[in-house]
Design an enzyme around this catalytic site. Structure first.
Site, short mmCIF file in Angstrom:
data_model
loop_
_atom_site.label_atom_id
_atom_site.label_comp_id
_atom_site.label_asym_id
_atom_site.label_seq_id
_atom_site.Cartn_x
_atom_site.Cartn_y
_atom_site.Cartn_z
N CYS A 18 38.44 47.76 45.32
CA CYS A 18 37.03 47.24 44.70
C CYS A 18 36.21 46.45 45.49
O CYS A 18 36.49 45.96 46.58
CB CYS A 18 37.36 46.78 43.30
SG CYS A 18 38.35 45.25 43.49
N HIS A 80 41.39 36.01 42.57
CA HIS A 80 41.42 35.96 41.15
C HIS A 80 40.93 34.46 40.67
O HIS A 80 41.05 34.26 39.42
CB HIS A 80 42.88 35.93 41.09
CG HIS A 80 43.68 36.98 41.57
ND1 HIS A 80 44.32 36.83 43.01
CD2 HIS A 80 43.78 38.34 41.45
CE1 HIS A 80 44.81 37.98 43.22
NE2 HIS A 80 44.38 38.94 42.52
N GLU A 132 44.27 34.71 37.65
CA GLU A 132 43.16 34.66 36.83
C GLU A 132 42.91 33.80 35.71
O GLU A 132 41.88 33.09 35.22
CB GLU A 132 42.77 36.13 36.74
CG GLU A 132 41.15 36.19 36.23
CD GLU A 132 40.54 37.40 36.22
OE1 GLU A 132 41.07 38.38 36.73
OE2 GLU A 132 39.65 37.64 35.12
N CYS A 200 36.30 44.35 34.34
CA CYS A 200 35.45 44.75 35.43
C CYS A 200 35.17 46.42 35.51
O CYS A 200 36.08 47.01 35.19
CB CYS A 200 35.76 44.25 36.60
SG CYS A 200 37.08 45.02 37.43
N SER A 273 43.62 46.83 44.49
CA SER A 273 44.00 45.90 45.62
C SER A 273 44.88 46.69 46.72
O SER A 273 45.26 46.31 47.54
CB SER A 273 44.86 44.73 45.33
OG SER A 273 45.79 45.04 44.19
O1 0CM Z 1 44.25 40.89 38.80
P1 0CM Z 1 45.29 41.77 39.36
O2 0CM Z 1 46.63 41.48 39.26
O3 0CM Z 1 44.98 43.19 39.00
O4 0CM Z 1 44.69 41.46 40.83
P2 0CM Z 1 44.61 42.31 42.09
O5 0CM Z 1 44.64 41.57 43.41
O6 0CM Z 1 45.78 43.43 42.26
O7 0CM Z 1 43.36 43.30 42.02
C1 0CM Z 1 42.11 42.82 42.21
C2 0CM Z 1 41.34 41.86 41.54
C3 0CM Z 1 41.06 40.86 41.02
C4 0CM Z 1 40.52 39.70 40.48
FE1 SF4 Z 2 38.15 43.98 41.76
FE2 SF4 Z 2 39.23 42.07 40.19
FE3 SF4 Z 2 36.58 41.88 41.06
FE4 SF4 Z 2 37.33 43.76 39.34
S1 SF4 Z 2 37.25 41.67 39.04
S2 SF4 Z 2 35.98 43.94 41.00
S3 SF4 Z 2 39.21 44.16 40.19
S4 SF4 Z 2 38.44 41.81 42.39
#
Ligand code: 0CM
Ligand code: SF4
Length: 325
Positions: A18, A80, A132, A200, A273
């Site tokens: 993303c 996060h 987060e 998101c 990610s």
């Molecule tokens: O929040 P999550 O555990 O899905 O984190 P991630 O690093 O896998 O994905 C992107 C994000 C954010 C904030």
């Molecule tokens: Fe990516 Fe986390 Fe941002 Fe959503 S909130 S765009 S998953 S980094």
């Protein structure tokens, strides 16, 4: 009789990186380019093993807390986000910080600050212990109650049931969150909604794509790490939406032969990610097992991009100026 249906792969789109992950990973790469190794990173920059390993090889040092960073060194805050207490701890050690918090996480922090100022109780839907959630709750710890699941709702007590608002982690299951909100509203009829979606666009889009292909697949493979909330949610969404089986893997080598018994159609997706190279490896591994036909099923097009953290932009500008002097 052998199956007459050809083996095939349905590849979900959107999948993978993303805008917030792309920005955070580039921030660490640019910091390494600009300042040289080591660059410290508080927590995993994004929740993906391969990304963390690759950046470690290039000179990033991942630490659990800022007190592990030498005084005066440079530290990146992960996508996060962090609580004000973490920023203060970094300042107390005179660290130079680079904030790679996703702007969509920052948006939720700002909401929390605003609602706490109005003296509301914030019901933060999210997973206790996730970075987060720690960061967002840390903006207004006195005003925040973390709600992990719909089953948590019954046990919640607030000072004023007419003055409650819900917010959420950005990477949850949309359906489960809506169920939690429904239960919260039953209990608190005056519950206020967030000003806009906290889950998101990337999380939502990846779940919609999985829902579209899940009813057609015998097996859904989700590429993503175990601590990646959005990736783990994709396995759940696949199963709830009709996939006969679903497994999360970090790498193609984790694919298990036993999963393919009677499987004609394999769905493939990846969390926000996850670098695309890991998906390509999975497709190669599937092709080697006879699943050579790959059909991409796209449910949305994403073109969002975020500018790099301001500290990196400033350093890049300074370098440019020095180069042209
Ligand atoms: O929040 P999550 O555990 O899905 O984190 P991630 O690093 O896998 O994905 C992107 C994000 C954010 C904030
Ligand atoms: Fe990516 Fe986390 Fe941002 Fe959503 S909130 S765009 S998953 S980094």
């Amino acid at each position: 009789m052998p199956s007459t249906t050809p083996k095939r792969v349905l590849l979900a789109a959107p999948r993978g990186y993303c805008a917030g992950v792309d920005r955070a990973v580039i921030a660490v790469e640019k910091a390494l380019e600009l300042h040289g190794a080591p660059i410290y990173v508080r927590k995993e920059i994004v929740h993906n093993k391969y990304v963390v390993e690759t950046l470690s090889e290039r000179g990033a040092i991942f630490v659990a807390e800022t007190d592990e960073v030498p005084e005066g060194a440079r530290v990146v805050f992960s996508a996060h986000g962090v609580s004000p207490a973490v920023r203060e701890a970094a300042e107390a050690r005179s660290l130079t910080t680079i904030d790679a918090t996703c702007p969509l996480v920052t948006k939720v922090h700002k909401e929390a600050v605003r609602f706490a100022k109005d003296d509301r109780t914030i019901l933060l839907i999210g997973h206790t212990g996730h970075e987060e959630v720690e960061g967002t709750a840390g903006e207004a710890p006195e005003h925040t109650i973390v709600v992990n699941s719909p089953d948590d709702v019954d046990g919640i007590e607030v000072p004023d049931p007419d003055n409650v608002v819900w917010l959420s982690q950005t990477t949850l299951s949309v359906d489960e969150t809506m169920e939690t909100v429904r239960r919260l509203r039953e209990k608190f009829p005056h519950l206020q909604d967030p000003p806009s979606d906290d889950i998101c666009y990337a999380t939502q889009n990846r779940q919609v794509a999985v829902k579209k292909i899940a009813p057609q697949v015998d097996l859904m493979i989700v590429v993503g790490s175990a601590n990646s909330s959005n990736s783990v949610r994709l396995v759940e969404v696949a199963l709830q939406s009709g996939a006969k089986a679903s497994h999360r893997i970090d790498r193609a080598r984790e694919i298990d032969e036993a999963w393919f018994e009677g499987v004609d159609t394999v769905g493939v997706t990846s969390g926000a990610s996850v670098p695309e190279i890991l998906v390509r490896d999975v497709l190669d591994a599937l092709a080697a097992r006879g699943y050579e036909t790959v059909e991409e099923v796209r449910t949305a097009t994403e073109d969002l991009m975020f500018s790099l953290p301001r500290e990196i932009r400033a350093d890049l500008k300074a370098k440019e100026r020095a180069g042209s002097a």
